[in-house]
Design a protein around this motif. Structure first.
Motif, PDB file in Angstrom:
ATOM      1  N   ASP A 206     -60.798  68.583  66.759  1.00 23.25           N
ATOM      2  CA  ASP A 206     -61.277  69.940  66.268  1.00 23.25           C
ATOM      3  C   ASP A 206     -62.452  70.268  67.103  1.00 23.25           C
ATOM      4  O   ASP A 206     -63.065  71.440  66.982  1.00 23.25           O
ATOM      5  N   ARG A 207     -62.786  69.530  67.494  1.00 21.70           N
ATOM      6  CA  ARG A 207     -64.530  70.520  68.175  1.00 21.70           C
ATOM      7  C   ARG A 207     -64.321  70.911  69.973  1.00 21.70           C
ATOM      8  O   ARG A 207     -63.050  70.710  70.076  1.00 21.70           O
ATOM      9  N   ALA A 208     -64.868  71.789  69.986  1.00 27.18           N
ATOM     10  CA  ALA A 208     -64.708  72.288  71.672  1.00 27.18           C
ATOM     11  C   ALA A 208     -65.201  71.549  72.784  1.00 27.18           C
ATOM     12  O   ALA A 208     -66.597  70.708  72.811  1.00 27.18           O
ATOM     13  N   TYR A 209     -64.807  71.164  73.954  1.00 30.45           N
ATOM     14  CA  TYR A 209     -65.317  70.490  74.752  1.00 30.45           C
ATOM     15  C   TYR A 209     -66.098  71.137  76.168  1.00 30.45           C
ATOM     16  O   TYR A 209     -65.080  71.854  76.338  1.00 30.45           O
ATOM     17  N   LEU A 228     -77.267  74.084  76.647  1.00 35.83           N
ATOM     18  CA  LEU A 228     -77.604  73.233  74.961  1.00 35.83           C
ATOM     19  C   LEU A 228     -77.882  73.933  74.389  1.00 35.83           C
ATOM     20  O   LEU A 228     -77.511  74.365  73.489  1.00 35.83           O
ATOM     21  N   LYS A 229     -78.197  75.045  75.016  1.00 37.60           N
ATOM     22  CA  LYS A 229     -78.336  76.511  74.196  1.00 37.60           C
ATOM     23  C   LYS A 229     -76.738  77.779  73.949  1.00 37.60           C
ATOM     24  O   LYS A 229     -76.963  79.019  73.645  1.00 37.60           O
ATOM     25  N   LEU A 230     -75.811  77.405  74.221  1.00 36.77           N
ATOM     26  CA  LEU A 230     -74.424  77.997  74.288  1.00 36.77           C
ATOM     27  C   LEU A 230     -74.796  78.145  73.142  1.00 36.77           C
ATOM     28  O   LEU A 230     -75.124  77.283  71.555  1.00 36.77           O
ATOM     29  N   GLU A 231     -74.420  79.539  72.708  1.00 39.41           N
ATOM     30  CA  GLU A 231     -74.447  80.148  71.207  1.00 39.41           C
ATOM     31  C   GLU A 231     -72.706  79.517  70.710  1.00 39.41           C
ATOM     32  O   GLU A 231     -72.537  79.088  69.460  1.00 39.41           O
ATOM     33  N   LEU A 232     -72.083  78.930  71.451  1.00 40.78           N
ATOM     34  CA  LEU A 232     -70.459  78.609  70.937  1.00 40.78           C
ATOM     35  C   LEU A 232     -70.808  76.919  70.579  1.00 40.78           C
ATOM     36  O   LEU A 232     -71.923  76.136  70.976  1.00 40.78           O
ATOM     37  N   SER A 233     -70.138  76.235  69.343  1.00 43.37           N
ATOM     38  CA  SER A 233     -70.642  74.574  69.014  1.00 43.37           C
ATOM     39  C   SER A 233     -69.973  73.638  70.154  1.00 43.37           C
ATOM     40  O   SER A 233     -68.184  74.273  69.936  1.00 43.37           O
ATOM     41  N   ALA A 234     -69.999  73.378  70.653  1.00 43.99           N
ATOM     42  CA  ALA A 234     -69.769  72.484  72.457  1.00 43.99           C
ATOM     43  C   ALA A 234     -70.383  71.331  72.302  1.00 43.99           C
ATOM     44  O   ALA A 234     -71.819  71.584  72.178  1.00 43.99           O
ATOM     45  N   THR A 235     -69.511  70.735  72.638  1.00 40.65           N
ATOM     46  CA  THR A 235     -69.821  68.672  72.584  1.00 40.65           C
ATOM     47  C   THR A 235     -69.615  69.260  74.719  1.00 40.65           C
ATOM     48  O   THR A 235     -68.446  69.759  75.244  1.00 40.65           O
ATOM     49  N   ALA A 276     -60.598  69.984  77.677  1.00 44.06           N
ATOM     50  CA  ALA A 276     -61.549  70.788  77.574  1.00 44.06           C
ATOM     51  C   ALA A 276     -61.737  72.033  77.317  1.00 44.06           C
ATOM     52  O   ALA A 276     -60.052  72.554  77.606  1.00 44.06           O
ATOM     53  N   SER A 277     -62.233  73.275  77.038  1.00 42.00           N
ATOM     54  CA  SER A 277     -62.223  74.743  76.730  1.00 42.00           C
ATOM     55  C   SER A 277     -62.601  75.277  77.866  1.00 42.00           C
ATOM     56  O   SER A 277     -62.682  75.929  78.424  1.00 42.00           O
ATOM     57  N   CYS A 278     -63.315  74.460  78.757  1.00 50.26           N
ATOM     58  CA  CYS A 278     -63.857  74.772  80.371  1.00 50.26           C
ATOM     59  C   CYS A 278     -63.934  73.781  80.999  1.00 50.26           C
ATOM     60  O   CYS A 278     -65.075  73.060  80.303  1.00 50.26           O
TER      61      CYS A 278
END
Length: 410
Positions: A206-209, A228-235, A276-278
């Motif tokens: 359920d998490r974005a990577y 690590l400063k991404l506005e989107l929640s991602a690992t 991966a989302s990106c």
């Protein structure tokens, strides 16, 4: 009586991992061919012929990409126009000649395939008095004249533009095949489910990577700190590759950050690409081809002057990736790539099954004729200077003996 297996010699080098992965893709295709048996030999010619020098040069190559990228780009442009039969070309292609002659005598291959432009096969064949069909798989979207040799029976290239470039240098068009760059089957086949892959890799489905090929990038800590400063929640999945020292350093630095996972060498990188989302990566042609074939949004970080910049610019023109020139802009590019994918999932850009086409052509060409080449083919046709190298080439023409354009057709 069982038919004798075809013997195929694939010559690669470990300057980056892409040339080896292309060789493995071809080996995979030969192994699965239904109509013939193949005995495939993969040889890192420079490493086997000159192991100490190979280690030094590979280290220097890696350091130059990090510390002196402009110098590397300059040297790339200067030599883009070199001819195979002039001092610089003869010197470069002589590396591994004795080892290659030995391999030709012991393996007795039915065909030789180059996935790196160490072309010692030709002086080795000349010294041994033998003739074997030879092929070159160009593993970039940017052409360098070092790949070109008049005795090559077939070129397999990524684009129609590259075919036109090579034909413009005097190579017959029927020797140039537009196939795309070979990638392994796992990047082209059906994907496993996200749930299955996440369970196998210990990831949260359920998490974005964001997959970061950190082992090949400069300023790794600065890049990670920016992401690590991404506005989107991602690992962040940090793939350090074979750089064990970097892997340990990153693991220690980010051990308290739950949104960072450090990975060493990942043989099945396609699994991470699938979830991966990106992906953030350098502009190696093979990695770009793999990611785009899988439909993963790509951000290229600080493309290296030379072939990497050419690779990135090719796909940028097709709007298949985004480029970021510093750590600050990479964060915005990643956020945009992820949001764009959420709004409209990325489409895979069509890729020919390059390996299958190449194997079929090698089989056809090798079977059609293994006779000695005509003596007229042993003339010395020159190579046109590539436009990118013309200005710099003028300065060193006397030293490298790089000639201006000519009209001889091979």
């Amino acid at each position: 009586m069982e038919e004798r297996a075809w013997k195929i010699l694939i010559v690669y080098a470990r300057f980056g991992d892409g040339h080896y992965q292309v060789s493995k893709a071809l080996e995979q295709q030969f192994a699965s061919h239904p109509g013939a048996r193949f005995e495939v030999h993969l040889v890192d010619l420079f490493a086997e012929a000159h192991p100490a020098m190979d280690a030094i040069v590979r280290c220097a190559y890696a350091k130059s990409m990090t510390w002196f990228p402009k110098t590397y780009g300059w040297s790339y442009r200067v030599t883009n126009g070199m001819k195979y039969d002039r001092p610089l070309g003869r010197w470069l292609h002589a590396f591994g000649q004795s080892k290659m002659a030995s391999l030709l005598q012991t393996i007795k291959p039915d065909a030789v395939i180059h996935t790196f432009p160490f072309l010692a096969t030709y002086p080795a064949m000349a010294s041994s008095g033998i003739s074997i069909p030879t092929y070159t798989v160009i593993t970039d979207y940017e052409l360098h004249t070092r790949w070109i040799h008049p005795l090559t029976d077939g070129y397999f290239v990524a684009t129609e533009e590259m075919k036109a470039q090579i034909a413009g240098m005097g190579i017959r068009e029927d020797r140039i095949h537009v196939t795309g760059i070979p990638i392994r089957g796992q990047f082209r086949g059906e994907r496993r489910s996200r749930l299955e892959i996440c369970g196998e890799k210990g990831l949260d489905p359920d998490r974005a990577y964001v997959l970061v090929m950190i082992g090949a990038l400069s300023d790794p800590e600065r890049l990670v700190d920016s992401l690590l400063k991404l506005e989107l929640s991602a690992t962040l999945l940090l793939v350090a590759g074979r750089n064990a020292k970097l892997c340990r350093r990153l693991a220690k630095r980010y051990e308290s950050r739950t949104e960072v996972q450090v990975i060493g060498y990942a043989d099945h990188i396609e699994a991470y690409m699938s979830v991966a989302s990106c992906i953030v990566t350098k502009a190696g042609a093979v990695t770009l081809t793999e990611a785009i074939a899988m439909g993963v949004p790509v951000v290229v970080y600080k493309p290296m002057p030379g072939q990497e910049l050419g690779n990135a610019e090719y796909w940028d023109r097709k709007q298949a990736l985004r480029m970021a020139k510093d750590a600050a802009s990479v964060r915005a590019a990643v956020e945009l790539a992820i949001r764009s994918r959420e709004d409209a999932p990325a489409c895979r850009i069509g890729q020919t099954d390059a390996s299958r086409v190449i194997v079929a052509e090698v089989l056809r060409g090798g079977g059609a004729g293994r006779t000695a080449r005509r003596s007229s083919e042993l003339a010395s046709p020159a190579v046109r200077i590539a436009p990118a190298g013309r200005e710099a080439g003028e300065a060193l023409r006397g030293f490298f003996e790089i000639d201006p354009p000519f009209d001889t057709r091979i």
